[in-house]
Design a protein around this motif. Structure first.
Motif, PDB file in Angstrom:
ATOM      1  N   ALA A   4      83.478  39.774 -19.382  1.00 53.22           N
ATOM      2  CA  ALA A   4      84.080  41.015 -18.921  1.00 53.22           C
ATOM      3  C   ALA A   4      83.532  41.564 -17.546  1.00 53.22           C
ATOM      4  N   HIS A   5      84.245  42.422 -17.024  1.00 54.13           N
ATOM      5  CA  HIS A   5      83.597  42.996 -15.742  1.00 54.13           C
ATOM      6  C   HIS A   5      82.301  43.470 -15.804  1.00 54.13           C
ATOM      7  N   ALA A   6      81.998  44.526 -16.448  1.00 56.51           N
ATOM      8  CA  ALA A   6      80.775  45.168 -16.884  1.00 56.51           C
ATOM      9  C   ALA A   6      80.002  44.819 -17.890  1.00 56.51           C
ATOM     10  N   GLY A   7      80.339  44.647 -19.106  1.00 52.89           N
ATOM     11  CA  GLY A   7      79.934  44.321 -20.529  1.00 52.89           C
ATOM     12  C   GLY A   7      80.827  44.396 -21.480  1.00 52.89           C
ATOM     13  N   LEU A   8      80.406  43.839 -22.719  1.00 53.15           N
ATOM     14  CA  LEU A   8      81.152  43.740 -23.936  1.00 53.15           C
ATOM     15  C   LEU A   8      79.934  43.796 -25.057  1.00 53.15           C
ATOM     16  N   LYS A   9      80.088  44.584 -25.977  1.00 54.03           N
ATOM     17  CA  LYS A   9      79.570  44.526 -27.349  1.00 54.03           C
ATOM     18  C   LYS A   9      80.097  43.561 -28.249  1.00 54.03           C
ATOM     19  N   GLU A  10      79.367  43.062 -29.191  1.00 53.72           N
ATOM     20  CA  GLU A  10      79.887  42.214 -30.083  1.00 53.72           C
ATOM     21  C   GLU A  10      81.210  42.599 -30.817  1.00 53.72           C
ATOM     22  N   GLU A  11      81.081  43.760 -31.356  1.00 52.34           N
ATOM     23  CA  GLU A  11      82.139  44.064 -32.208  1.00 52.34           C
ATOM     24  C   GLU A  11      83.458  44.616 -31.256  1.00 52.34           C
ATOM     25  N   MET A  12      83.271  44.673 -29.885  1.00 52.98           N
ATOM     26  CA  MET A  12      84.171  44.686 -28.986  1.00 52.98           C
ATOM     27  C   MET A  12      85.147  43.460 -28.924  1.00 52.98           C
ATOM     28  N   ILE A  13      84.780  42.338 -29.139  1.00 50.89           N
ATOM     29  CA  ILE A  13      85.147  40.955 -28.530  1.00 50.89           C
ATOM     30  C   ILE A  13      86.541  40.933 -29.388  1.00 50.89           C
ATOM     31  N   GLY A  14      87.759  40.649 -28.443  1.00 53.08           N
ATOM     32  CA  GLY A  14      88.978  40.574 -29.239  1.00 53.08           C
ATOM     33  C   GLY A  14      89.846  41.788 -29.527  1.00 53.08           C
ATOM     34  N   ARG A  15      89.250  42.829 -29.162  1.00 47.65           N
ATOM     35  CA  ARG A  15      89.774  44.097 -29.607  1.00 47.65           C
ATOM     36  C   ARG A  15      90.078  45.113 -28.375  1.00 47.65           C
ATOM     37  N   GLY A  16      91.287  45.693 -28.442  1.00 50.17           N
ATOM     38  CA  GLY A  16      91.737  46.472 -27.478  1.00 50.17           C
ATOM     39  C   GLY A  16      91.854  47.906 -27.754  1.00 50.17           C
ATOM     40  N   SER A  17      91.214  48.706 -26.950  1.00 49.99           N
ATOM     41  CA  SER A  17      91.248  50.318 -27.048  1.00 49.99           C
ATOM     42  C   SER A  17      90.835  50.597 -25.910  1.00 49.99           C
ATOM     43  N   ALA A  30      88.323  52.716 -25.343  1.00 52.46           N
ATOM     44  CA  ALA A  30      86.841  52.623 -25.379  1.00 52.46           C
ATOM     45  C   ALA A  30      86.550  51.417 -24.960  1.00 52.46           C
ATOM     46  N   VAL A  31      87.298  50.345 -25.545  1.00 53.30           N
ATOM     47  CA  VAL A  31      86.683  48.936 -25.395  1.00 53.30           C
ATOM     48  C   VAL A  31      86.900  48.585 -23.614  1.00 53.30           C
ATOM     49  N   ARG A  32      88.139  49.060 -23.392  1.00 50.38           N
ATOM     50  CA  ARG A  32      88.486  48.872 -22.127  1.00 50.38           C
ATOM     51  C   ARG A  32      87.360  49.573 -20.917  1.00 50.38           C
ATOM     52  N   ALA A  33      87.204  50.824 -21.211  1.00 51.15           N
ATOM     53  CA  ALA A  33      86.240  51.679 -20.391  1.00 51.15           C
ATOM     54  C   ALA A  33      84.853  50.611 -20.492  1.00 51.15           C
ATOM     55  N   PHE A  34      84.302  50.436 -21.672  1.00 51.31           N
ATOM     56  CA  PHE A  34      83.118  49.691 -21.645  1.00 51.31           C
ATOM     57  C   PHE A  34      83.281  48.412 -20.829  1.00 51.31           C
ATOM     58  N   ALA A  35      84.204  47.689 -20.840  1.00 49.29           N
ATOM     59  CA  ALA A  35      84.454  46.282 -20.324  1.00 49.29           C
ATOM     60  C   ALA A  35      84.634  46.421 -18.993  1.00 49.29           C
ATOM     61  N   LEU A  36      85.027  47.573 -18.296  1.00 47.43           N
ATOM     62  CA  LEU A  36      85.142  47.605 -16.966  1.00 47.43           C
ATOM     63  C   LEU A  36      84.127  48.328 -16.212  1.00 47.43           C
ATOM     64  N   TYR A  37      83.448  49.260 -16.869  1.00 54.08           N
ATOM     65  CA  TYR A  37      82.381  50.123 -16.309  1.00 54.08           C
ATOM     66  C   TYR A  37      81.125  49.991 -16.953  1.00 54.08           C
ATOM     67  N   GLY A  38      80.940  49.466 -18.091  1.00 54.41           N
ATOM     68  CA  GLY A  38      79.655  49.530 -18.882  1.00 54.41           C
ATOM     69  C   GLY A  38      79.357  50.832 -19.265  1.00 54.41           C
ATOM     70  N   GLU A  39      78.003  50.905 -19.667  1.00 58.27           N
ATOM     71  CA  GLU A  39      77.500  52.094 -20.289  1.00 58.27           C
ATOM     72  C   GLU A  39      76.569  52.872 -19.446  1.00 58.27           C
ATOM     73  N   THR A  40      76.617  54.049 -19.083  1.00 60.50           N
ATOM     74  CA  THR A  40      75.861  55.129 -18.260  1.00 60.50           C
ATOM     75  C   THR A  40      74.935  55.918 -19.184  1.00 60.50           C
ATOM     76  N   ASN A  41      73.878  56.402 -18.509  1.00 60.29           N
ATOM     77  CA  ASN A  41      73.071  57.248 -19.248  1.00 60.29           C
ATOM     78  C   ASN A  41      73.107  58.812 -18.743  1.00 60.29           C
ATOM     79  N   GLY A  42      74.161  59.008 -17.901  1.00 62.69           N
ATOM     80  CA  GLY A  42      74.476  60.370 -17.496  1.00 62.69           C
ATOM     81  C   GLY A  42      73.515  60.756 -16.120  1.00 62.69           C
ATOM     82  N   GLU A  43      72.751  59.693 -15.718  1.00 63.39           N
ATOM     83  CA  GLU A  43      71.719  60.423 -14.553  1.00 63.39           C
ATOM     84  C   GLU A  43      72.417  59.445 -13.126  1.00 63.39           C
TER      85      GLU A  43
END
Length: 144
Positions: free
Chosen positions: A12-25, A27-40
């Motif tokens: 993945a470009h930025a990351g992937l959680k196990e439950e996201m593997i093989g799925r498309g939505s 939310a999955v696309r956003a996480f795979a492309l940008y990862g997760e941020t904490n707002g800072e």
């Protein structure tokens, strides 16, 4: 029909959680492309990314980028290969299967600045804090 083998690696470009593997939505696309941020926002004006890889323990190893570092970051479960080639760091690739690392020097000048590593250390500290918080919550008695 042959059974489908479970993936040993996912990319993945930025990351992937196990439950996201093989799925498309979305939310999955956003996480795979940008990862997760904490707002800072960090000292470079970029979003502070949560180091999801520090907590990842999935069956498939994840190869990812998007979080620049001076050297590839390898664990049993994840391999971060963004070594900031665009800013003068090495170009890093992962050869699958087997997760062999291949690197080439950048043609773009000086290596990435050290302060970015400080931002990564802060992310790691945040991940450790979250892990301790989860452990504390797990051992606290439930009020009746």
């Amino acid at each position: 029909m042959r059974p489908v083998k479970a993936a040993r690696e996912a990319v993945a470009h930025a990351g992937l959680k196990e439950e996201m593997i093989g799925r498309g939505s979305p939310a999955v696309r956003a996480f795979a492309l940008y990862g997760e941020t904490n707002g800072e926002i960090d000292e470079f004006g970029l979003p502070v990314r949560i180091n999801w890889a520090a907590d990842y323990r999935g069956k498939a190893a994840i190869v990812y980028g998007h979080t620049p570092r001076l050297e590839p970051e390898r664990s049993r479960w994840a391999l971060g290969i963004d070594t900031s080639c665009v800013n003068g760091g090495a170009l890093t690739a992962c050869v699958l299967p087997g997760r062999e690392i291949a690197r080439a020097a950048s043609q773009h000048g000086k290596p990435a600045a050290q302060p970015r590593q400080q931002s990564l250390r802060r992310q790691d500290a945040n991940a450790r804090r979250r892990q301790l918080d989860r452990q504390r919550q797990a051992v606290q008695p439930v009020a009746n």
